[in-house]
Design an enzyme around this catalytic site. Sequence first.
Site, PDB file in Angstrom:
ATOM      1  N   GLY A  24      -7.668 -12.992  -5.538  1.00  0.00           N
ATOM      2  CA  GLY A  24      -6.800 -14.067  -5.059  1.00  0.00           C
ATOM      3  C   GLY A  24      -5.901 -14.475  -6.209  1.00  0.00           C
ATOM      4  CB  SER A  37      -8.007  -8.447  -7.519  1.00  0.00           C
ATOM      5  OG  SER A  37      -6.645  -8.740  -7.707  1.00  0.00           O
ATOM      6  CB  ALA A  38      -8.294 -13.030  -9.245  1.00  0.00           C
ATOM      7  CG  HIS A  77      -3.612  -5.273  -7.681  1.00  0.00           C
ATOM      8  ND1 HIS A  77      -3.947  -4.919  -6.394  1.00  0.00           N
ATOM      9  CD2 HIS A  77      -4.310  -6.404  -7.955  1.00  0.00           C
ATOM     10  CE1 HIS A  77      -4.826  -5.794  -5.906  1.00  0.00           C
ATOM     11  NE2 HIS A  77      -5.062  -6.694  -6.839  1.00  0.00           N
ATOM     12  CD  GLU A 128      -3.231  -1.747  -4.833  1.00  0.00           C
ATOM     13  OE1 GLU A 128      -3.126  -1.012  -3.833  1.00  0.00           O
ATOM     14  OE2 GLU A 128      -2.824  -2.918  -4.866  1.00  0.00           O
TER      15      GLU A 128
END
Length: 240
Positions: free
Chosen positions: A89, A122-123, A159, A195
């Site tokens: 997020g 991700s985050a 990413h 990714e």
Amino acid sequence: MKRRLLLVSNSTLHGSGYLDHCQQHISSFFGKNVKRVLFVPYALHDRDAYTKTARNKFKTLGYEVDSIHEAADPVEAVRKAEGIFIGGGNTFRLLKSLYDNNVVAEIRKRVMEDGVPYMGSSAGTNVATISINTTNDMPIVFPPTFSAIGLVPFNINPHYLDPEPNSRHMGETREQRITQFHEEPDTPCVLGLREGSLLLVEGNKATLLGSTKARLFTSGKPSVEYDPGSDLSFLLSDAH
């Protein structure tokens, strides 16, 4: 050192569902000794909906999910956790919430000293590193510091995107932004996770997994490409 980390670039890969592309790695990472995973949904605004998504997915893999935002005492929830998963997020929102709830030091202790397995996406991968300085996100809130949990002594750019030679976009490429980061003094190396890629850390061993290569940026040196299966344990040396 007891740390066990699964640091994923992205939760959803094009053409597949939530965590589908790494579900086998998740199962082997948490194994059979972990029955319940503590989910941290702080990176998204709708924590209930996010928890439902994670809970449904992990149930298909044989794990129950407890969400930290549902706990009366977040610190105590971390102390009791069998495994931890921090979802993606907005990285700034995530880190601020981790500090607001006083769980940064406790997560670090549980992972580094007690060997509790930590998965980030991700985050959630960003906050596992030294700092969130190489996130892709907008600073929609202001955490007390950019310093993160510090489970590894380098930074990650999830990413990661390669420059597109035929693009008419005139903004900076990801490579240029990482170069700008390295123009500042005493900045650590940055692992660009495309990714589909993920990093498995077990003690002092780090292995690149997944379906795509990773690109390592080091201040003052040319970038280097690494194939899936590469041993990246040298990144875990503080001297690197």
